[in-house]
Scaffold this motif. Structure first.
Motif, PDB file in Angstrom:
ATOM      1  N   VAL A 111      45.287 -98.948 -37.472  1.00  0.00           N
ATOM      2  CA  VAL A 111      46.116 -99.831 -36.639  1.00  0.00           C
ATOM      3  C   VAL A 111      46.701 -99.083 -35.443  1.00  0.00           C
ATOM      4  O   VAL A 111      47.094 -99.706 -34.449  1.00  0.00           O
ATOM      5  CB  VAL A 111      47.238-100.511 -37.465  1.00  0.00           C
ATOM      6  N   ILE A 112      46.756 -97.747 -35.526  1.00  0.00           N
ATOM      7  CA  ILE A 112      47.119 -96.920 -34.369  1.00  0.00           C
ATOM      8  C   ILE A 112      45.898 -96.036 -34.075  1.00  0.00           C
ATOM      9  O   ILE A 112      45.792 -94.909 -34.574  1.00  0.00           O
ATOM     10  CB  ILE A 112      48.365 -96.056 -34.643  1.00  0.00           C
ATOM     11  N   PRO A 113      44.954 -96.533 -33.307  1.00  0.00           N
ATOM     12  CA  PRO A 113      43.669 -95.828 -33.115  1.00  0.00           C
ATOM     13  C   PRO A 113      43.746 -94.702 -32.084  1.00  0.00           C
ATOM     14  O   PRO A 113      43.062 -94.709 -31.067  1.00  0.00           O
ATOM     15  CB  PRO A 113      42.736 -96.952 -32.661  1.00  0.00           C
ATOM     16  N   ASN A 131      48.723 -88.383 -30.972  1.00  0.00           N
ATOM     17  CA  ASN A 131      48.698 -88.079 -29.543  1.00  0.00           C
ATOM     18  C   ASN A 131      49.063 -89.373 -28.828  1.00  0.00           C
ATOM     19  O   ASN A 131      48.207 -90.139 -28.399  1.00  0.00           O
ATOM     20  CB  ASN A 131      47.306 -87.588 -29.141  1.00  0.00           C
ATOM     21  N   MET A 132      50.372 -89.630 -28.726  1.00  0.00           N
ATOM     22  CA  MET A 132      50.900 -90.921 -28.276  1.00  0.00           C
ATOM     23  C   MET A 132      52.046 -90.668 -27.287  1.00  0.00           C
ATOM     24  O   MET A 132      53.171 -90.358 -27.687  1.00  0.00           O
ATOM     25  CB  MET A 132      51.413 -91.696 -29.496  1.00  0.00           C
ATOM     26  N   PRO A 133      51.768 -90.759 -25.990  1.00  0.00           N
ATOM     27  CA  PRO A 133      52.808 -90.446 -25.002  1.00  0.00           C
ATOM     28  C   PRO A 133      54.028 -91.363 -25.077  1.00  0.00           C
ATOM     29  O   PRO A 133      55.149 -90.926 -24.808  1.00  0.00           O
ATOM     30  CB  PRO A 133      52.077 -90.610 -23.661  1.00  0.00           C
ATOM     31  N   GLU A 134      53.824 -92.637 -25.440  1.00  0.00           N
ATOM     32  CA  GLU A 134      54.923 -93.604 -25.458  1.00  0.00           C
ATOM     33  C   GLU A 134      55.129 -94.173 -26.860  1.00  0.00           C
ATOM     34  O   GLU A 134      54.171 -94.348 -27.612  1.00  0.00           O
ATOM     35  CB  GLU A 134      54.657 -94.757 -24.482  1.00  0.00           C
ATOM     36  N   THR A 135      56.366 -94.463 -27.197  1.00  0.00           N
ATOM     37  CA  THR A 135      56.687 -95.093 -28.481  1.00  0.00           C
ATOM     38  C   THR A 135      56.107 -96.501 -28.519  1.00  0.00           C
ATOM     39  O   THR A 135      56.148 -97.214 -27.509  1.00  0.00           O
ATOM     40  CB  THR A 135      58.215 -95.157 -28.666  1.00  0.00           C
ATOM     41  N   PRO A 136      55.544 -96.941 -29.670  1.00  0.00           N
ATOM     42  CA  PRO A 136      54.997 -98.304 -29.753  1.00  0.00           C
ATOM     43  C   PRO A 136      56.048 -99.352 -29.392  1.00  0.00           C
ATOM     44  O   PRO A 136      57.213 -99.247 -29.788  1.00  0.00           O
ATOM     45  CB  PRO A 136      54.595 -98.421 -31.233  1.00  0.00           C
ATOM     46  N   GLU A 137      55.628-100.346 -28.621  1.00  0.00           N
ATOM     47  CA  GLU A 137      56.561-101.369 -28.179  1.00  0.00           C
ATOM     48  C   GLU A 137      56.996-102.282 -29.322  1.00  0.00           C
ATOM     49  O   GLU A 137      58.129-102.750 -29.349  1.00  0.00           O
ATOM     50  CB  GLU A 137      55.923-102.210 -27.058  1.00  0.00           C
ATOM     51  N   ASP A 138      56.082-102.561 -30.269  1.00  0.00           N
ATOM     52  CA  ASP A 138      56.382-103.508 -31.335  1.00  0.00           C
ATOM     53  C   ASP A 138      55.987-102.893 -32.684  1.00  0.00           C
ATOM     54  O   ASP A 138      54.872-103.089 -33.168  1.00  0.00           O
ATOM     55  CB  ASP A 138      55.632-104.820 -31.098  1.00  0.00           C
ATOM     56  N   MET A 176      43.197 -83.715 -35.430  1.00  0.00           N
ATOM     57  CA  MET A 176      43.044 -82.545 -34.577  1.00  0.00           C
ATOM     58  C   MET A 176      43.576 -81.287 -35.249  1.00  0.00           C
ATOM     59  O   MET A 176      43.173 -80.179 -34.920  1.00  0.00           O
ATOM     60  CB  MET A 176      43.804 -82.780 -33.262  1.00  0.00           C
ATOM     61  N   SER A 177      44.499 -81.445 -36.215  1.00  0.00           N
ATOM     62  CA  SER A 177      45.172 -80.294 -36.812  1.00  0.00           C
ATOM     63  C   SER A 177      44.551 -79.842 -38.123  1.00  0.00           C
ATOM     64  O   SER A 177      44.787 -78.725 -38.574  1.00  0.00           O
ATOM     65  CB  SER A 177      46.644 -80.619 -37.057  1.00  0.00           C
ATOM     66  N   GLN A 229      53.555 -85.430 -25.617  1.00  0.00           N
ATOM     67  CA  GLN A 229      52.421 -86.308 -25.924  1.00  0.00           C
ATOM     68  C   GLN A 229      52.403 -86.778 -27.379  1.00  0.00           C
ATOM     69  O   GLN A 229      51.478 -87.484 -27.762  1.00  0.00           O
ATOM     70  CB  GLN A 229      51.099 -85.569 -25.632  1.00  0.00           C
ATOM     71  N   ASN A 230      53.380 -86.383 -28.184  1.00  0.00           N
ATOM     72  CA  ASN A 230      53.285 -86.659 -29.616  1.00  0.00           C
ATOM     73  C   ASN A 230      54.415 -87.541 -30.127  1.00  0.00           C
ATOM     74  O   ASN A 230      55.574 -87.375 -29.738  1.00  0.00           O
ATOM     75  CB  ASN A 230      53.286 -85.343 -30.405  1.00  0.00           C
TER      76      ASN A 230
END
Length: 239
Positions: A111-113, A131-138, A176-177, A229-230
């Motif tokens: 759901v978070i691809p 690797n998500m620059p912005e917090t999910p909106e919903d 990645m880790s 980025q995280n």
């Protein structure tokens, strides 16, 4: 090398084994083990060993040399003698929690691809770093999507490919880790859904439930910023 019985049947809770050796640090190596060794973000199993008039509490399990699985006794526990026949008793509630959380985290990566940069599992909760620059909106919408996948009661199975096949299909690796479990010439893949209606497929050496319905109700917790980025997303089992 210890035969990994947990890979043949992740639901086995008790079985017999023979003590092959003690490590210099006081660990116990069996010829066959139900206990999963710490790896891939999943903690090592705990439980007990029983023999004759003796008993040993197993605090955790780690990887040893040359494929050995090392059971780490709790402080002050007696060690079964080398060559002894023992009964392994897994702390099942803790392991089953790991299995439910681990499978739920695989679905969270659906759901978070996005690329996964880290992860951790415990018996009641887990987390993935993306690797998500912005917090999910919903966040509630993501939780609803995840719960809907769980409630489909999808089958969870395994398949095997060669190291070369994995190299030819790098898109299978989401983390990645954490490197996929290599070295034996084959890599284990965990599939959620059927081959015809596949929801997820990725390399994994851990233990999982047989069907996603076993995960039950989940809740997405806080989302933490871990660098530019995280983002770290927490997942909790509700029951």
């Amino acid at each position: 090398m210890s035969e990994p019985l947990f890979r043949k049947d992740a639901y086995a809770r008790m079985t017999e084994a023979q003590v092959l050796a003690h490590t210099e640090q006081g660990g116990i190596i069996l010829d066959r083990t139900l206990f999963y060794a710490t790896g891939g973000g999943q903690p090592g199993d705990s439980g007990k060993l029983l023999w004759g008039e003796g008993q040993c509490d197993v605090a955790t399990t780690v990887k040893g040399e040359e494929g050995a699985v090392v059971l780490v006794p709790a402080e002050g526990s007696a060690l079964p003698p080398e060559g002894a026949a023992v009964t392994q008793v897994l702390d099942w509630d803790r392991r089953y929690g790991h299995m439910r959380v681990h499978t739920a985290l695989h679905l969270l990566s659906v759901v978070i691809p996005l690329e996964v940069t880290g992860g951790s599992i415990s018996a009641g909760k887990g987390r993935l770093d993306f690797n998500m620059p912005e917090t999910p909106e919903d966040k509630q919408a993501l939780q609803d999507q995840l719960q809907a996948l769980i409630d489909r009661d999808l089958e969870v199975t395994e398949d095997w490919i060669t190291d070369a096949e994995l190299d030819a299909n790098p898109q299978l690796v989401k983390t990645m880790s954490v490197s996929p479990p290599r070295g034996a010439g084959q890599v284990r893949l965990v599939r959620i859904g059927t081959a015809d209606e596949q929801v997820d497929l990725q390399p994994c050496g851990g233990t999982h439930v047989k069907r996603t319905g076993e995960i039950g109700r989940i809740r997405l917790g806080k989302v933490e910023k871990k660098g530019k980025q995280n983002r770290r997303v927490y997942l909790h089992l509700e029951a």
